[in-house]
Motif scaffolding. Structure first.
Motif, PDB file in Angstrom:
ATOM      1  N   PHE A  20       3.833  15.929   3.147  1.00 16.50           N
ATOM      2  CA  PHE A  20       3.106  16.513   2.020  1.00 16.50           C
ATOM      3  C   PHE A  20       2.289  15.480   1.255  1.00 16.50           C
ATOM      4  CE2 PHE A  20       6.824  19.120   2.835  1.00 16.50           C
ATOM      5  CZ  PHE A  20       6.296  20.401   2.839  1.00 16.50           C
ATOM      6  N   PHE A  21       1.232  15.982   0.648  1.00 19.18           N
ATOM      7  CA  PHE A  21       0.412  15.192  -0.269  1.00 19.18           C
ATOM      8  C   PHE A  21       0.337  16.005  -1.566  1.00 19.18           C
ATOM      9  CE2 PHE A  21      -4.016  13.242  -1.162  1.00 19.18           C
ATOM     10  CZ  PHE A  21      -3.445  12.181  -1.864  1.00 19.18           C
ATOM     11  N   VAL A  22       1.023  15.548  -2.603  1.00 20.39           N
ATOM     12  CA  VAL A  22       1.128  16.298  -3.852  1.00 20.39           C
ATOM     13  C   VAL A  22       0.051  15.828  -4.821  1.00 20.39           C
ATOM     14  CG1 VAL A  22       2.619  17.000  -5.752  1.00 20.39           C
ATOM     15  CG2 VAL A  22       3.613  16.511  -3.497  1.00 20.39           C
ATOM     16  N   TRP A  23      -0.794  16.764  -5.217  1.00 16.82           N
ATOM     17  CA  TRP A  23      -1.882  16.479  -6.150  1.00 16.82           C
ATOM     18  C   TRP A  23      -1.345  16.616  -7.567  1.00 16.82           C
ATOM     19  CZ3 TRP A  23      -7.088  19.677  -6.122  1.00 16.82           C
ATOM     20  CH2 TRP A  23      -7.970  19.118  -7.050  1.00 16.82           C
ATOM     21  N   ARG A  24      -1.185  15.478  -8.241  1.00 16.14           N
ATOM     22  CA  ARG A  24      -0.622  15.481  -9.591  1.00 16.14           C
ATOM     23  C   ARG A  24      -1.695  15.714 -10.652  1.00 16.14           C
ATOM     24  NH1 ARG A  24       2.612  10.459 -11.227  1.00 16.14           N
ATOM     25  NH2 ARG A  24       0.895   9.307 -10.258  1.00 16.14           N
ATOM     26  N   SER A  25      -1.316  16.397 -11.726  1.00 16.36           N
ATOM     27  CA  SER A  25      -2.211  16.570 -12.873  1.00 16.36           C
ATOM     28  C   SER A  25      -2.237  15.296 -13.698  1.00 16.36           C
ATOM     29  CB  SER A  25      -1.727  17.723 -13.754  1.00 16.36           C
ATOM     30  OG  SER A  25      -1.688  18.939 -13.048  1.00 16.36           O
ATOM     31  N   LYS A  26      -3.247  15.162 -14.526  1.00 18.97           N
ATOM     32  CA  LYS A  26      -3.291  14.034 -15.451  1.00 18.97           C
ATOM     33  C   LYS A  26      -2.126  14.145 -16.424  1.00 18.97           C
ATOM     34  CE  LYS A  26      -7.109  12.918 -17.410  1.00 18.97           C
ATOM     35  NZ  LYS A  26      -8.370  13.006 -18.193  1.00 18.97           N
ATOM     36  N   SER A  27      -1.665  13.012 -16.940  1.00 11.85           N
ATOM     37  CA  SER A  27      -0.543  13.036 -17.883  1.00 11.85           C
ATOM     38  C   SER A  27      -0.888  13.830 -19.133  1.00 11.85           C
ATOM     39  CB  SER A  27      -0.151  11.598 -18.257  1.00 11.85           C
ATOM     40  OG  SER A  27      -1.258  10.901 -18.788  1.00 11.85           O
TER      41      SER A  27
ATOM     42  N   TYR B 264       2.485  11.168  -3.248  1.00  7.18           N
ATOM     43  CA  TYR B 264       1.942  11.679  -4.506  1.00  7.18           C
ATOM     44  C   TYR B 264       0.641  10.949  -4.837  1.00  7.18           C
ATOM     45  CZ  TYR B 264       6.294  14.161  -5.612  1.00  7.18           C
ATOM     46  OH  TYR B 264       7.377  15.021  -5.595  1.00  7.18           O
ATOM     47  N   THR B 265      -0.334  11.678  -5.373  1.00  6.34           N
ATOM     48  CA  THR B 265      -1.570  11.037  -5.798  1.00  6.34           C
ATOM     49  C   THR B 265      -1.292  10.101  -6.970  1.00  6.34           C
ATOM     50  OG1 THR B 265      -2.127  12.770  -7.411  1.00  6.34           O
ATOM     51  CG2 THR B 265      -2.923  13.064  -5.153  1.00  6.34           C
ATOM     52  N   SER B 266      -2.206   9.183  -7.209  1.00  2.87           N
ATOM     53  CA  SER B 266      -2.097   8.325  -8.385  1.00  2.87           C
ATOM     54  C   SER B 266      -2.419   9.167  -9.616  1.00  2.87           C
ATOM     55  CB  SER B 266      -3.080   7.155  -8.280  1.00  2.87           C
ATOM     56  OG  SER B 266      -4.413   7.626  -8.383  1.00  2.87           O
ATOM     57  N   ASP B 267      -2.280   8.577 -10.811  1.00  5.91           N
ATOM     58  CA  ASP B 267      -2.579   9.336 -12.025  1.00  5.91           C
ATOM     59  C   ASP B 267      -4.056   9.244 -12.394  1.00  5.91           C
ATOM     60  OD1 ASP B 267      -2.736   6.743 -12.803  1.00  5.91           O
ATOM     61  OD2 ASP B 267      -1.183   6.842 -14.350  1.00  5.91           O
ATOM     62  N   SER B 268      -4.863   8.728 -11.469  1.00  5.85           N
ATOM     63  CA  SER B 268      -6.304   8.645 -11.675  1.00  5.85           C
ATOM     64  C   SER B 268      -6.955   9.975 -11.312  1.00  5.85           C
ATOM     65  CB  SER B 268      -6.905   7.531 -10.809  1.00  5.85           C
ATOM     66  OG  SER B 268      -8.315   7.588 -10.794  1.00  5.85           O
ATOM     67  N   ILE B 269      -8.102  10.272 -11.908  1.00  2.50           N
ATOM     68  CA  ILE B 269      -8.834  11.487 -11.548  1.00  2.50           C
ATOM     69  C   ILE B 269      -9.633  11.265 -10.262  1.00  2.50           C
ATOM     70  CG2 ILE B 269      -9.027  12.229 -13.948  1.00  2.50           C
ATOM     71  CD1 ILE B 269     -11.981  11.344 -13.856  1.00  2.50           C
ATOM     72  N   TRP B 270      -9.652  10.016  -9.773  1.00  5.31           N
ATOM     73  CA  TRP B 270     -10.427   9.713  -8.587  1.00  5.31           C
ATOM     74  C   TRP B 270      -9.594   9.887  -7.317  1.00  5.31           C
ATOM     75  CZ3 TRP B 270     -15.180  10.038  -9.883  1.00  5.31           C
ATOM     76  CH2 TRP B 270     -15.573   9.640 -11.159  1.00  5.31           C
ATOM     77  N   PHE B 271     -10.173   9.605  -6.188  1.00  9.28           N
ATOM     78  CA  PHE B 271      -9.584   9.956  -4.904  1.00  9.28           C
ATOM     79  C   PHE B 271     -10.043   8.979  -3.840  1.00  9.28           C
ATOM     80  CE2 PHE B 271     -12.822  12.700  -6.704  1.00  9.28           C
ATOM     81  CZ  PHE B 271     -13.945  12.246  -6.027  1.00  9.28           C
ATOM     82  N   ARG B 272      -9.381   9.020  -2.722  1.00 14.65           N
ATOM     83  CA  ARG B 272      -9.719   8.143  -1.606  1.00 14.65           C
ATOM     84  C   ARG B 272     -10.876   8.740  -0.816  1.00 14.65           C
ATOM     85  NH1 ARG B 272      -5.499   4.803   1.805  1.00 14.65           N
ATOM     86  NH2 ARG B 272      -6.803   3.964   3.483  1.00 14.65           N
ATOM     87  N   LYS B 273     -11.813   7.905  -0.424  1.00 16.68           N
ATOM     88  CA  LYS B 273     -12.935   8.364   0.387  1.00 16.68           C
ATOM     89  C   LYS B 273     -12.582   8.227   1.859  1.00 16.68           C
ATOM     90  CE  LYS B 273     -17.901   7.880   1.126  1.00 16.68           C
ATOM     91  NZ  LYS B 273     -19.142   7.153   0.742  1.00 16.68           N
ATOM     92  N   VAL B 274     -12.515   9.341   2.548  1.00 14.20           N
ATOM     93  CA  VAL B 274     -12.179   9.354   3.967  1.00 14.20           C
ATOM     94  C   VAL B 274     -13.430   9.056   4.787  1.00 14.20           C
ATOM     95  CG1 VAL B 274     -11.422  10.819   5.874  1.00 14.20           C
ATOM     96  CG2 VAL B 274     -10.255  10.937   3.674  1.00 14.20           C
TER      97      VAL B 274
END
Length: 344
Positions: A111-118, A221-231
């Motif tokens: 799984f890859f869990v997309w976390r919300s901002k704090s 789990y995603t980081s707490d950043s709003i950004w993402f990894r570029k595939v």
């Protein structure tokens, strides 16, 4: 959503090419951001299909073989219909299969869990920003960050408040108020980092979007950043091969279409508004759309609880100028649909 229809001319009558330009209808549609995206989604994945003449018909969608070498414009649109298990669904079908396994508790499920901002209640991102993040996280999951040979991950979002769903009357105050779940798996199927052993090797929380990680980790789990990894390799995981129907740009479009699968209640409402506001004789192949962003997109706006503006919004005269230039390029255009979230 309100619509106004008015006749207009592509160029002034004294234009050298005025005699060759057809009269066109300008359809002005005032929409909220959420409704606008839903309208687009309804067009990408309609309940009924476009016939070869460009008009809507309510017959069963035609099936197209995987090996089709030549696609008409209508067939191209059909590629992005929401596929049933019995129908060929192209890239969308591949995403659906990967996101909806038969057994979410299987040892092979990752799984890859997309976390919300704090501080998610104050998250002012619009739907376009959410869509960009969603498509990027989806591709991260499907390729396990450019290592598809290690298997894929199932993208699932947490159950925190979705800011645009506050006061939802049709479901939870989450993304699922408006859109179908990303997966048939539940948060109970993933490894919970709050209750897990700190030394567990099943869980990894990214400290930044591009951090490397052990691909054998079950729950990422995603980081707490709003950004993402570029595939880098967005497409090869599909195994469909490259052709006019399957490509990198189609991959992006399909991931967005999958993310924006609207709930039945919203699809029904949008469909009713479309049928009420869009002329029945409208030919999509002789129509152009002009989205006009205003409100919080513009520098200097005074809207509370929204992000600062991103650009200097051009005057309406600039849009009309470009429409006339387009009509010079293609005088067969009959309709101009103007959409905006600003009624003024």
């Amino acid at each position: 959503m309100e619509a106004k229809t008015s006749p207009n001319r592509g160029t002034p009558n004294n234009s050298p090419r005025a005699s060759s330009l057809t009269q066109f209808r300008m359809i002005v549609v005032s929409v909220t951001c959420a409704t606008l995206v839903s309208v687009v989604n309804n067009i990408i994945m309609p309940n009924d299909r476009l016939s070869s003449s460009g008009n809507r018909s309510h017959d069963t969608p035609q099936k197209y073989p995987k090996t089709s070498k030549k696609l008409t414009k209508d067939q191209h649109i059909n590629t992005f219909w929401w596929p049933s298990p019995e129908e060929y669904g192209g890239i969308l079908g591949k995403i659906h299969d990967f996101q909806n396994p038969s057994d979410c508790s299987a040892a092979s499920a990752k799984f890859f869990v997309w976390r919300s901002k704090s501080d998610n209640e104050n998250d002012t991102r619009g739907l376009t920003a959410w869509a960009h993040a969603a498509s990027s996280h989806m591709l991260h999951a499907l390729t396990d960050a450019d290592q598809p040979e290690a298997g894929h991950r199932i993208l699932i979002n947490d159950d925190k408040l979705f800011p645009m769903a506050k006061g939802c009357e049709h479901g939870p105050e989450t993304r699922e108020c408006y859109f179908e779940p990303l997966t048939n798996c539940k948060l109970s199927d993933v490894d919970d980092y709050e209750t897990a052993d700190p030394k567990s090797t099943k869980i990894k929380i990214l400290s930044k979007p591009d951090e490397e990680y052990d691909r054998s980790v079950r729950t990422l789990y995603t980081s707490d950043s709003i950004w993402f990894r570029k595939v880098k390799d967005m497409y090869s995981w599909t195994g469909l091969g490259f052709n006019s129907q399957h490509s990198t740009i189609h991959m992006t479009a399909a991931s967005l279409a999958y993310y924006f699968r609207v709930k039945p209640w919203l699809r029904k409402e949008i469909d009713e508004r479309l049928r009420r506001n869009i002329p029945l004789d409208l030919n999509p192949q002789r129509t152009i759309g002009v989205p006009i962003r205003r409100s919080d997109k513009c520098h200097g706006h005074a809207l509370e609880g929204s992000a600062s503006g991103e650009l200097e919004c051009p005057p309406l005269e600039e849009y009309l100028k470009k429409v006339k230039e387009f009509l010079e390029f293609d005088p067969r255009i009959e309709n101009v649909i103007v959409t905006s979230e600003d009624k003024s």
